[in-house]
Design an enzyme around this catalytic site. Structure first.
Site, short mmCIF file in Angstrom:
data_model
loop_
_atom_site.label_atom_id
_atom_site.label_comp_id
_atom_site.label_asym_id
_atom_site.label_seq_id
_atom_site.Cartn_x
_atom_site.Cartn_y
_atom_site.Cartn_z
N LYS A 1 45.09 38.97 32.37
CA LYS A 1 45.38 37.62 32.84
C LYS A 1 44.59 36.61 32.02
O LYS A 1 43.39 36.82 31.82
CB LYS A 1 44.98 37.53 34.32
CG LYS A 1 45.11 36.17 34.93
CD LYS A 1 44.55 36.17 36.32
CE LYS A 1 44.57 34.75 36.82
NZ LYS A 1 43.95 34.59 38.08
N LYS B 1 40.31 39.68 32.92
CA LYS B 1 40.62 38.33 33.36
C LYS B 1 39.72 37.36 32.60
O LYS B 1 38.49 37.46 32.65
CB LYS B 1 40.40 38.19 34.87
CG LYS B 1 40.61 36.76 35.38
CD LYS B 1 40.52 36.67 36.89
CE LYS B 1 40.64 35.23 37.35
NZ LYS B 1 40.59 35.09 38.80
C1 PBG Z 1 40.88 33.47 41.98
C2 PBG Z 1 42.10 33.40 41.14
C3 PBG Z 1 42.45 32.44 40.16
C4 PBG Z 1 43.76 32.76 39.77
C5 PBG Z 1 44.14 33.88 40.48
N1 PBG Z 1 43.09 34.28 41.32
C6 PBG Z 1 41.75 31.25 39.67
C7 PBG Z 1 40.46 31.36 39.00
O1 PBG Z 1 39.98 32.44 38.66
O2 PBG Z 1 39.87 30.30 38.82
C8 PBG Z 1 44.59 32.00 38.77
C9 PBG Z 1 46.06 32.13 38.91
C10 PBG Z 1 46.86 31.11 38.19
O3 PBG Z 1 46.36 30.26 37.41
O4 PBG Z 1 48.07 31.14 38.39
N2 PBG Z 1 39.71 33.81 41.36
#
Ligand code: PBG
Length: 325
Positions: free
Chosen positions: A248, A195
């Protein structure tokens, strides 16, 4: 074989040939729909930067979940937005918290629909970071216990799978252990393994009310420049017991999806994030792009890169098109 002996256009001449030699397909089975749940009743609050996506109260969520099931979408991913935030993310692991209540409601009314819990603390923290803050840093090891508690509370509330998105080191092992010790050895973990610290999460932070109040997430989420590190991250999660590994965002990271697909044999998920959704919606609204075609091409590209599963805000729209075809 070279031109003129080989003519690639021979097999592109009509739709039947094209259909016969098509290498990749997109099915409703591949889709997971992310949803945002809030306290209250009859609430359907639009998210400005994500047209078609809402913060829903539990009653509305259940109503929409029926529609999702009837479209054939197998699973939803749930994000909770609590009433109160604090420095320990109490709302994340409260047995009567927003996500736990929503899960109980969903599994009670629509048990066939798989419910995946996003396991993270940022929505529940007053500072918006994904873990316990000490000074100016997020304390990795102090956060692990809270993440394990959160995952366990979701499993107890009926979650069919848990999905840690925090990017703390060692969280998959900690969550696996907590689940196993409490009789949830059958609950799978879908780890947000690679991520990235991405600006494409902007619209989501409006939807989940989870933007960090100071600093950024670069000390725990990955540097967008790195792909070898992604392999190390995924390796760790696999060794710690992840059942599904995730990359992601999706579209700007298709090379990462491709590498992860080649190197590992577990199912691979990709998160087509909020910014990817917002870009297509915005361009389509201007009349600059054909929304449905660009959506389907994007989802197919994520499949072609190697993702088995796609988390996407387009899930309903794509499922409806697939059904009509
Ligand atoms: C929580 C999380 C995030 C997303 C999914 N879980 C945001 C982040 O890490 O700031 C992003 C999902 C999206 O942009 O659709 N940590």
């Amino acid at each position: 074989m070279l031109f003129p002996d080989y003519r690639p256009r021979r097999l592109r001449r009509n739709e039947s040939f094209r259909r016969m030699i098509r290498e990749t397909s997109l099915s409703v089975d591949n889709l997971i729909y992310p949803m945002f749940v809030v306290f209250g009743k009859g609430i359907r609050r639009p998210i400005a930067s994500m047209p078609g996506i809402f913060q829903l109260s539990i009653d509305e969520l259940i109503q929409e979940a029926r529609e999702i099931l009837s479209l054939g979408i197998p699973a939803i991913m749930l994000f909770g937005i609590p009433d109160k935030k604090d420095k320990k993310a109490t709302g994340a692991y409260d047995s009567d918290g927003i996500i736990q209540r929503a899960m109980k409601g969903l599994k009670d009314k629509i048990p066939e629909l798989m419910v995946i819990g996003d396991v993270c603390l940022c929505e529940y923290m007053s500072h918006g970071h994904c873990g316990i803050v000490q000074g100016n840093d997020v304390d990795n090891d102090a956060t692990l216990e809270l993440l394990a508690r959160t995952a366990l509370s979701q499993a107890k509330a009926g979650a069919d799978m848990v999905a840690p998105s925090d990017m703390m080191d060692g969280r998959v092992a900690e969550i696996r252990q907590a689940l196993d010790e409490n009789g949830f050895e059958q609950t799978p973990i879908m780890a947000y393994s690679a991520k990235y610290a991405s600006a494409f999460y902007g619209p989501f932070r409006e939807a989940a009310e989870s933007a960090p109040k100071f600093g950024d997430r670069k000390s725990y989420q990955m540097d967008p420049a790195n792909i070898r590190e992604a392999i190390r991250e995924v390796t760790l999660d696999v060794e710690e017991g992840a059942d599904i590994i995730m990359v992601k965002p999706a579209l700007p990271y298709l090379d990462v999806i491709c590498r992860v697909r080649e190197e590992f044999d577990l199912p691979v998920a990709a998160y087509n994030v909020s910014g990817e959704y917002a870009m297509i919606k915005a361009a389509a609204k201007q009349g600059w792009l054909d929304e449905n075609k660009v959506m389907m091409e994007s989802l197919l590209s994520i499949r072609r890169a190697g993702a088995d599963l796609i988390l996407t805000y387009f899930a309903k729209q794509a499922a409806a098109l697939l059904k009509a075809a």
